[in-house]
Design an enzyme around this catalytic site. Structure first.
Site, mmCIF file in Angstrom:
data_model
loop_
_atom_site.group_PDB
_atom_site.id
_atom_site.type_symbol
_atom_site.label_atom_id
_atom_site.label_comp_id
_atom_site.label_asym_id
_atom_site.label_seq_id
_atom_site.Cartn_x
_atom_site.Cartn_y
_atom_site.Cartn_z
ATOM 1 N NE ARG A 44 -0.401 -0.107 4.971
ATOM 2 C CZ ARG A 44 -0.974 -0.173 6.164
ATOM 3 N NH1 ARG A 44 -2.282 -0.293 6.255
ATOM 4 N NH2 ARG A 44 -0.250 -0.116 7.257
ATOM 5 C CE LYS A 136 6.027 -10.514 19.662
ATOM 6 N NZ LYS A 136 7.209 -11.191 19.073
ATOM 7 C CB SER A 180 12.925 -7.531 10.355
ATOM 8 O OG SER A 180 12.518 -7.800 11.689
ATOM 9 C CB THR A 200 11.233 -5.398 28.425
ATOM 10 O OG1 THR A 200 11.800 -6.564 27.809
ATOM 11 C CG2 THR A 200 11.012 -4.331 27.357
#
Length: 334
Positions: A44, A136, A180, A200
């Protein structure tokens, strides 16, 4: 035994073709198949298509086509699918925190867009479809993972209503792609300039795969898939703290807490998947529970082996971990 697909004799469309995976896939296909019939990049973003066209000029790559469109737009997908034999579905919204705050936008692209791709393939004599998934999607705790699990289920279920078509839908599921866009390697390299690396959670682990290996896996799946399976690669894990040490050993590590929807360890095969999973050597295949005959087919055609009933595959208990030295070498390639 099934006749394997010759990729070089195909007209291929890749959704999300201007992303990190898409560009690597296009380069690999053009390198291996300089006389390919047609290779359509469907995405797109016209700027990314323009930039990609500079990298792959039309006078050198006459089979390459750029098609502006969104997987949310069914009519546009139908137009793009004309004359296409093979589809690689790589388009997705992927950022975990963004999905938590914009859930239906992710549903529109990752779920409704997936069904649009399936419908277009069913109606245009497409023969092979491989959709990209993510670790995930296994036992998801975030919206992004839930949308990708739903997408996986849609592609697998599409094999049940393909009728007499010579059409196979399969899924490739793997971990974080090194280098990436948005991945931890370039992120830590940028943060190293500040002298502080945000961590984290000190015990966090992730799977790791290179773009090259991801592309090779998809090409393998296009040739070998029987339809209705989720392929999972055997790949190494890394500790987030080891990546920080490899990239910026002099920097201070600052524990900032996990983000909404994050896991400490990622899974690719859960205990619940194990009864339907076989070992193919380089890869695992999670087979559809509604097609038990596929297990026999895989044993006969690929020499597959069933796995233990209590098997699971996650980044924390993975026996293969990258060392700091290995991560330093990999970081130099990103």
């Amino acid at each position: 035994m099934q006749k394997e697909l010759d990729i070089c004799d195909q007209s291929i469309l890749i959704t999300g073709g201007t992303g990190s995976f898409g560009k690597a896939f296009v380069r690999s296909v053009l390198d291996h198949c300089p006389k390919i019939k047609r290779l359509v990049v469907y995405s797109r973003d016209e700027l990314k298509q323009f930039e990609m066209a500079q990298e792959f000029p039309p006078h050198l790559y006459p089979a390459l086509r750029f098609f502006i469109g969104d997987v949310r737009d069914k009519e546009r997908l139908y137009r793009a699918m004309e004359g296409i034999d093979t589809v690689v579905h790589a388009a997705a919204l992927k950022q975990v925190p963004a999905a938590e705050y914009n859930p239906f936008e992710f549903i529109k692209t990752n779920v409704l867009g997936a069904q649009n791709v399936i419908d277009a393939c069913l109606d245009h004599d497409v023969r092979r479809v491989v959709a990209l998934s993510t670790d995930k999607a296994a036992a998801p705790i975030n919206l992004y993972g839930a949308t990708k699990l739903c997408s996986d289920k849609l592609f697998i279920a599409a094999n049940n209503f393909k009728g007499t078509r010579d059409l196979r839908f399969s899924v490739v599921r793997y971990g974080n792609v090194m280098g990436s866009r948005g991945s931890v390697f370039p992120f830590f390299k940028e943060k190293a300039k500040t002298g502080v690396i945000p961590i984290t959670h000190p015990e966090m682990t992730r799977f790791n795969i290179s773009l090259h290996d991801g592309v090779e896996m998809v090409l393998w799946a296009l040739e070998k898939a029987l339809g209705g399976e989720i392929f999972v690669p055997k790949i190494p894990s890394y500790r987030i703290t080891d990546v920080a040490k490899a990239i910026a050993p002099e920097c201070k590590l600052e524990i900032v807490g996990i983000r909404p929807g994050e896991k400490i360890h990622e899974e690719m095969i859960t205990f619940s998947d194990s009864p339907n999973t076989v070992d193919l050597g380089e890869y695992y295949a999670i087979l559809s529970g509604s097609q038990p005959e596929k297990r026999t087919a895989y044993i006969n055609e690929h020499g597959a082996k069933p796995i233990a009933a209590d098997f699971s595959y996650d980044s924390g208990t993975n026996p293969d971990f990258l060392s700091v030295a290995q991560l330093q070498e990999l970081a130099q390639t990103v």
